[in-house]
Design an enzyme around this catalytic site. Structure first.
Site, PDB file in Angstrom:
ATOM      1  N   GLY A  70       0.821  -1.216   0.000  1.00  0.00           N
ATOM      2  CA  GLY A  70       0.000   0.000   0.000  1.00  0.00           C
ATOM      3  C   GLY A  70       0.846   1.254   0.000  1.00  0.00           C
ATOM      4  N   THR A  84       1.122   3.586  -2.376  1.00  0.00           N
ATOM      5  CA  THR A  84       0.721   4.677  -3.282  1.00  0.00           C
ATOM      6  C   THR A  84       0.151   5.885  -2.553  1.00  0.00           C
ATOM      7  OG1 THR A  84      -1.304   3.399  -3.563  1.00  0.00           O
ATOM      8  CG2 THR A  84       0.233   3.419  -5.429  1.00  0.00           C
ATOM      9  N   GLY A 119      -0.832   7.925   1.564  1.00  0.00           N
ATOM     10  CA  GLY A 119      -0.892   7.977   3.018  1.00  0.00           C
ATOM     11  C   GLY A 119       0.319   7.423   3.753  1.00  0.00           C
ATOM     12  N   ARG A 146      -2.071  -1.494  -5.729  1.00  0.00           N
ATOM     13  CA  ARG A 146      -2.842  -1.845  -6.927  1.00  0.00           C
ATOM     14  C   ARG A 146      -2.657  -0.811  -8.040  1.00  0.00           C
ATOM     15  NH1 ARG A 146      -8.369  -2.089  -3.848  1.00  0.00           N
ATOM     16  NH2 ARG A 146      -7.310  -0.213  -3.087  1.00  0.00           N
ATOM     17  N   TYR A 202     -14.711  -2.959  10.731  1.00  0.00           N
ATOM     18  CA  TYR A 202     -13.358  -2.383  10.644  1.00  0.00           C
ATOM     19  C   TYR A 202     -12.624  -2.608  11.968  1.00  0.00           C
ATOM     20  CZ  TYR A 202      -9.433   0.804  10.212  1.00  0.00           C
ATOM     21  OH  TYR A 202      -8.159   1.315  10.192  1.00  0.00           O
ATOM     22  N   LYS A 235      -9.098  -4.757  12.836  1.00  0.00           N
ATOM     23  CA  LYS A 235      -7.898  -4.227  13.493  1.00  0.00           C
ATOM     24  C   LYS A 235      -7.643  -4.936  14.826  1.00  0.00           C
ATOM     25  CE  LYS A 235      -6.371  -1.468  10.304  1.00  0.00           C
ATOM     26  NZ  LYS A 235      -5.059  -1.644   9.665  1.00  0.00           N
TER      27      LYS A 235
END
Ligand code: NDP
Ligand code: 8X3
Length: 257
Positions: free
Chosen positions: A13, A15, A17, A38, A157, A161
């Protein structure tokens, strides 16, 4: 010499943040990077910038962490020198929607479970054996305050976590005799694309999340991750919970009037 010269870090991940900020922070410290996400065009452009600005090596490839065959094939076919992974940052993740559990969207549930839990497991399953073979490595899972507290409408969610929290402990226990460091960095509100994704592109709603507070930045989290991976060898930071000063827990936030 940077703090991470001669180290290789794999980031999922990358790309946007937190993952992107970790890549930048690590590049500044001289780490070579394996970047995945992605959106491959965005990722490749970012990789070129890092190579040019920091003189590091970057291997970037398209990866949806939900697809186990792709995870397996892409990691097993990494060129030999790229298999010496010192640091894994399991960052790829997302929230989709906020709703009562009895009104929840099952597709949203599946996307969160598949990405946040199964994706992290798939990637770890492939990279841990490479670390164990070399008897060294550091796994950093990006958890959340949602892995410690459940908040209204956050049900699935939060459950994912909480699972990340459990899996971090599990990895630490199962590799305790393998010289592997295992850390969970668990942020509260960080101003990234996260809320945009949660609200499916409704930017006004996404911005409301941070109204009246000074949220964390992705760079704050990247600094924290860097701290965790640069401790002396005998030290393992188990977990760090980090929130904006104005956030005591997901549900207790002091917003300026
Ligand atoms: P962003 O939306 O800014 O970044 C999410 C990253 O994850 C993107 O690079 C995206 O890349 C990648 N990603 C999403 N799904 C997949 C997938 N199936 N396969 C591969 N990559 C994927 O959000 P953040 O940076 O905030 O989120 C990063 C992590 O931090 C997540 O695990 C999130 O749960 C956690 N977190 C975030 C907090 C926050 O307030 N922002 C607080 C606590 C934890 P692409 O779309 O190109 O695949
Ligand atoms: C992201 C932070 O508060 O939206 O994990 O759950 S929160």
């Amino acid at each position: 010499m940077g703090l991470l010269s001669n180290k290789t870090a794999f980031i999922t991940g990358a790309t946007s943040g937190i993952g992107k900020a970790c890549a930048e922070e690590f590049a500044k410290e001289g780490a070579d990077l394996i970047l995945s996400a992605r959106r491959i065009e965005k990722l490749n452009e970012f990789a070129e910038i890092l190579k040019k600005d920091f003189g590091i090596k970057v291997f970037s490839f398209k990866l949806d962490v939900r697809n186990y065959q792709d995870v397996k094939n892409s990691i097993s076919s990494l060129p030999g020198e790229w298999k010496k992974i010192d640091i894994l940052i399991n960052n790829a993740g997302l929230a989709r929607g906020l709703s009562k559990i009895y009104e929840g969207d099952v597709e949203n549930w599946e996307e969160m479970i598949d990405t946040n839990i199964k994706g992290l497991l798939y990637v770890s399953r492939q990279i841990l054996p490479l670390m164990i073979e070399r008897q060294q490595g550091h796994v950093v899972n990006i958890g959340s305050t949602a892995g410690h507290y459940v908040y209204p409408n956050g049900n699935v969610y939060c459950a994912t976590k909480h699972a990340v929290n459990a899996l971090t402990q599990a990895i630490r226990i199962d590799t305790v005799d393998k010289n592997i460091h295992v850390t969970s960095v668990d942020p509260g509100m960080v101003h990234t694309n996260f809320s945009n994704v949660r609200y499916s592109g409704d930017t006004a709603k996404a911005e409301e999340v941070y109204k009246g507070i000074e949220p964390l930045t992705a760079e704050d989290i990247a600094n924290t991750v860097l701290f965790c991976v640069t401790r002396p060898k005998h030290v393992n930071i188990n977990e760090i919970i980090i929130t904006p000063l104005q956030q005591a827990s997901p549900a207790y936030v002091n917003r300026n009037k």
